[in-house]
Design a protein around this motif. Structure first.
Motif, short mmCIF file in Angstrom:
data_model
loop_
_atom_site.label_atom_id
_atom_site.label_comp_id
_atom_site.label_asym_id
_atom_site.label_seq_id
_atom_site.Cartn_x
_atom_site.Cartn_y
_atom_site.Cartn_z
N PRO A 47 0.82 -1.21 0.00
CA PRO A 47 0.00 0.00 0.00
C PRO A 47 0.85 1.26 0.00
O PRO A 47 1.99 1.26 0.48
CB PRO A 47 -0.80 -0.10 1.30
N TYR A 48 0.28 2.32 -0.50
CA TYR A 48 0.90 3.65 -0.49
C TYR A 48 2.18 3.72 -1.32
O TYR A 48 3.07 4.51 -1.02
CB TYR A 48 1.17 4.13 0.94
N THR A 49 2.27 2.90 -2.35
CA THR A 49 3.42 2.95 -3.23
C THR A 49 3.00 3.55 -4.56
O THR A 49 2.00 3.14 -5.13
CB THR A 49 4.02 1.54 -3.47
N ARG A 50 3.75 4.51 -5.02
CA ARG A 50 3.48 5.15 -6.31
C ARG A 50 4.57 4.74 -7.29
O ARG A 50 5.76 4.80 -6.99
CB ARG A 50 3.49 6.67 -6.16
N LEU A 51 4.16 4.35 -8.49
CA LEU A 51 5.08 3.98 -9.55
C LEU A 51 5.14 5.10 -10.58
O LEU A 51 4.09 5.55 -11.05
CB LEU A 51 4.63 2.68 -10.22
N VAL A 52 6.34 5.52 -10.90
CA VAL A 52 6.57 6.47 -11.99
C VAL A 52 7.51 5.79 -12.97
O VAL A 52 8.58 5.33 -12.58
CB VAL A 52 7.19 7.79 -11.47
N GLU A 53 7.10 5.70 -14.23
CA GLU A 53 7.95 5.13 -15.26
C GLU A 53 8.40 6.24 -16.20
O GLU A 53 7.57 7.00 -16.70
CB GLU A 53 7.21 4.03 -16.03
N LEU A 54 9.69 6.31 -16.40
CA LEU A 54 10.27 7.34 -17.26
C LEU A 54 10.86 6.70 -18.51
O LEU A 54 11.22 5.52 -18.51
CB LEU A 54 11.34 8.11 -16.50
N LEU A 55 10.96 7.48 -19.58
CA LEU A 55 11.44 6.99 -20.86
C LEU A 55 12.95 6.88 -20.88
O LEU A 55 13.65 7.78 -21.34
CB LEU A 55 10.97 7.92 -21.98
N THR A 56 13.45 5.78 -20.35
CA THR A 56 14.89 5.55 -20.28
C THR A 56 15.16 4.11 -19.87
O THR A 56 14.25 3.31 -19.72
CB THR A 56 15.56 6.54 -19.31
N GLY A 57 16.43 3.81 -19.64
CA GLY A 57 16.84 2.49 -19.17
C GLY A 57 16.86 2.44 -17.65
O GLY A 57 16.10 3.13 -16.98
N ARG A 58 17.80 1.69 -17.10
CA ARG A 58 17.79 1.45 -15.66
C ARG A 58 18.45 2.54 -14.83
O ARG A 58 18.19 2.66 -13.65
CB ARG A 58 18.43 0.10 -15.33
N THR A 59 19.30 3.37 -15.40
CA THR A 59 19.98 4.42 -14.63
C THR A 59 19.20 5.73 -14.76
O THR A 59 19.69 6.72 -15.29
CB THR A 59 21.44 4.60 -15.10
N VAL A 60 18.00 5.70 -14.25
CA VAL A 60 17.06 6.81 -14.42
C VAL A 60 17.64 8.13 -13.92
O VAL A 60 17.58 9.14 -14.62
CB VAL A 60 15.73 6.50 -13.67
N HIS A 61 18.20 8.13 -12.74
CA HIS A 61 18.71 9.36 -12.14
C HIS A 61 19.83 9.98 -12.96
O HIS A 61 20.00 11.20 -12.97
CB HIS A 61 19.19 9.10 -10.72
#
Length: 79
Positions: A47-61
């Motif tokens: 519960p209380y988990t938000r998923l954000v998917e960004l247009l990239t591979g695994r090294t998002v940051h």
């Protein structure tokens, strides 16, 4: 580095599900490390988990830092 990677392997569901505070899961939609299906399962099971998917591979940051920062700011702003 290999020893560090081995600690990531295994079943970590007990640890993940133990927390009750809001959580943000940011995933690159081209990641080969965390599948979209597994990420969605993580959100459903905790519960209380938000998923954000960004247009990239695994090294998002590193690959989309502005989008990563915006996702974190948005999440923190919602608390």
């Amino acid at each position: 580095m290999n020893a560090s990677q081995q600690h990531l392997n295994g079943d970590h569901w007990d640890d993940r599900l133990a927390g009750g505070c809001p959580a943000l899961l940011i995933r690159g939609n081209r990641s080969t490390v965390l599948s979209g299906e597994h990420a969605k399962d993580m959100v459903v099971r905790r519960p209380y988990t938000r998923l954000v998917e960004l247009l990239t591979g695994r090294t998002v940051h590193a690959s989309v830092p502005a989008e990563f920062a915006a996702a974190v700011r948005g999440f923190l702003g919602s608390l």
